[in-house]
Design a protein around this motif. Sequence first.
Motif, PDB file in Angstrom:
ATOM      1  N   ASN A  35      38.636  39.237  48.321  1.00 57.35           N
ATOM      2  CA  ASN A  35      38.809  38.136  47.372  1.00 57.35           C
ATOM      3  C   ASN A  35      37.659  38.070  46.372  1.00 57.35           C
ATOM      4  O   ASN A  35      37.870  37.845  45.187  1.00 57.35           O
ATOM      5  N   ILE A  36      36.438  38.267  46.843  1.00 58.93           N
ATOM      6  CA  ILE A  36      35.277  38.193  45.955  1.00 58.93           C
ATOM      7  C   ILE A  36      35.359  39.267  44.866  1.00 58.93           C
ATOM      8  O   ILE A  36      34.989  39.037  43.718  1.00 58.93           O
ATOM      9  N   GLU A  37      35.888  40.440  45.223  1.00 59.29           N
ATOM     10  CA  GLU A  37      36.057  41.512  44.231  1.00 59.29           C
ATOM     11  C   GLU A  37      37.151  41.160  43.230  1.00 59.29           C
ATOM     12  O   GLU A  37      37.006  41.411  42.031  1.00 59.29           O
ATOM     13  N   LEU A  38      38.257  40.597  43.720  1.00 63.86           N
ATOM     14  CA  LEU A  38      39.323  40.160  42.820  1.00 63.86           C
ATOM     15  C   LEU A  38      38.800  39.103  41.859  1.00 63.86           C
ATOM     16  O   LEU A  38      39.099  39.143  40.659  1.00 63.86           O
ATOM     17  N   MET A  39      38.013  38.167  42.369  1.00 61.42           N
ATOM     18  CA  MET A  39      37.438  37.125  41.518  1.00 61.42           C
ATOM     19  C   MET A  39      36.510  37.740  40.464  1.00 61.42           C
ATOM     20  O   MET A  39      36.519  37.326  39.311  1.00 61.42           O
ATOM     21  N   GLY A  40      35.722  38.731  40.877  1.00 66.44           N
ATOM     22  CA  GLY A  40      34.791  39.364  39.953  1.00 66.44           C
ATOM     23  C   GLY A  40      35.471  40.153  38.857  1.00 66.44           C
ATOM     24  O   GLY A  40      34.973  40.229  37.736  1.00 66.44           O
ATOM     25  N   LEU A  41      36.610  40.739  39.177  1.00 62.30           N
ATOM     26  CA  LEU A  41      37.335  41.546  38.185  1.00 62.30           C
ATOM     27  C   LEU A  41      38.325  40.745  37.358  1.00 62.30           C
ATOM     28  O   LEU A  41      38.467  40.959  36.157  1.00 62.30           O
ATOM     29  N   ALA A  42      39.059  39.844  38.021  1.00 67.16           N
ATOM     30  CA  ALA A  42      40.182  39.193  37.346  1.00 67.16           C
ATOM     31  C   ALA A  42      40.073  37.675  37.279  1.00 67.16           C
ATOM     32  O   ALA A  42      40.902  37.036  36.634  1.00 67.16           O
ATOM     33  N   GLY A  43      39.090  37.106  37.956  1.00 69.87           N
ATOM     34  CA  GLY A  43      38.932  35.657  37.904  1.00 69.87           C
ATOM     35  C   GLY A  43      39.932  34.888  38.750  1.00 69.87           C
ATOM     36  O   GLY A  43      40.115  33.696  38.570  1.00 69.87           O
ATOM     37  N   PHE A  44      40.615  35.570  39.674  1.00 66.95           N
ATOM     38  CA  PHE A  44      41.501  34.904  40.620  1.00 66.95           C
ATOM     39  C   PHE A  44      41.566  35.727  41.891  1.00 66.95           C
ATOM     40  O   PHE A  44      41.198  36.898  41.898  1.00 66.95           O
ATOM     41  N   CYS A  45      42.019  35.090  42.962  1.00 66.52           N
ATOM     42  CA  CYS A  45      42.140  35.781  44.248  1.00 66.52           C
ATOM     43  C   CYS A  45      43.313  35.210  45.031  1.00 66.52           C
ATOM     44  O   CYS A  45      44.073  34.397  44.517  1.00 66.52           O
ATOM     45  N   ARG A  46      43.419  35.606  46.266  1.00 61.31           N
ATOM     46  CA  ARG A  46      44.497  35.108  47.126  1.00 61.31           C
ATOM     47  C   ARG A  46      44.453  33.592  47.260  1.00 61.31           C
ATOM     48  O   ARG A  46      45.496  32.930  47.257  1.00 61.31           O
ATOM     49  N   THR A  86      28.129  40.195  48.497  1.00 63.81           N
ATOM     50  CA  THR A  86      26.796  40.579  48.048  1.00 63.81           C
ATOM     51  C   THR A  86      26.380  39.697  46.869  1.00 63.81           C
ATOM     52  O   THR A  86      27.219  39.039  46.245  1.00 63.81           O
ATOM     53  N   GLU A  87      25.108  39.710  46.564  1.00 63.66           N
ATOM     54  CA  GLU A  87      24.622  38.960  45.394  1.00 63.66           C
ATOM     55  C   GLU A  87      25.291  39.467  44.116  1.00 63.66           C
ATOM     56  O   GLU A  87      25.642  38.674  43.237  1.00 63.66           O
ATOM     57  N   ALA A  88      25.490  40.778  44.010  1.00 59.19           N
ATOM     58  CA  ALA A  88      26.137  41.356  42.825  1.00 59.19           C
ATOM     59  C   ALA A  88      27.587  40.874  42.714  1.00 59.19           C
ATOM     60  O   ALA A  88      28.060  40.567  41.614  1.00 59.19           O
ATOM     61  N   GLN A  89      28.292  40.815  43.843  1.00 53.16           N
ATOM     62  CA  GLN A  89      29.678  40.337  43.823  1.00 53.16           C
ATOM     63  C   GLN A  89      29.741  38.865  43.414  1.00 53.16           C
ATOM     64  O   GLN A  89      30.614  38.472  42.638  1.00 53.16           O
ATOM     65  N   LEU A  90      28.831  38.067  43.941  1.00 53.73           N
ATOM     66  CA  LEU A  90      28.805  36.653  43.577  1.00 53.73           C
ATOM     67  C   LEU A  90      28.505  36.468  42.091  1.00 53.73           C
ATOM     68  O   LEU A  90      29.129  35.637  41.427  1.00 53.73           O
ATOM     69  N   ALA A  91      27.582  37.250  41.556  1.00 53.17           N
ATOM     70  CA  ALA A  91      27.251  37.157  40.130  1.00 53.17           C
ATOM     71  C   ALA A  91      28.436  37.585  39.269  1.00 53.17           C
ATOM     72  O   ALA A  91      28.741  36.945  38.250  1.00 53.17           O
ATOM     73  N   ALA A  92      29.122  38.662  39.674  1.00 52.03           N
ATOM     74  CA  ALA A  92      30.297  39.122  38.927  1.00 52.03           C
ATOM     75  C   ALA A  92      31.388  38.062  38.955  1.00 52.03           C
ATOM     76  O   ALA A  92      32.055  37.818  37.942  1.00 52.03           O
ATOM     77  N   MET A  93      31.584  37.417  40.104  1.00 50.23           N
ATOM     78  CA  MET A  93      32.590  36.364  40.216  1.00 50.23           C
ATOM     79  C   MET A  93      32.257  35.209  39.274  1.00 50.23           C
ATOM     80  O   MET A  93      33.124  34.732  38.535  1.00 50.23           O
TER      81      MET A  93
END
Length: 102
Positions: A35-46, A86-93
């Motif tokens: 979900n965190i990756e989906l949020m980081g790339l597309a701004g939405f998740c499950r 990760t911190e990077a995933q949170l920042a991307a999200m």
Amino acid sequence: MEADSGSIEQLDDAIAAEAFRRLVRHLQHRHDAQNIELMGLAGFCRNCLADWIRDAGFDGDKAAARELIHGMPMDEWKATRQTPATEAQLAAMEASVKKNVR
């Protein structure tokens, strides 16, 4: 909202529903897509999809909506599928969500 020739509003509801179900089945299969990756790339998740079905009139509560989208209770999903962010995933999200239209 008035629909124009390129508007999603012109898509038949049955076709839209089948495409949505396919998306949910795909996400249930691809639990490696966090979900965190989906949020980081597309701004939405499950979880967003669960919120959106509630906004659209789903009668269940948040837990029921998430279970429907995840294909299992949220506690089970977290225990068996979710990895620590990760911190990077949170920042991307955070950066990605800022782009969402409100």
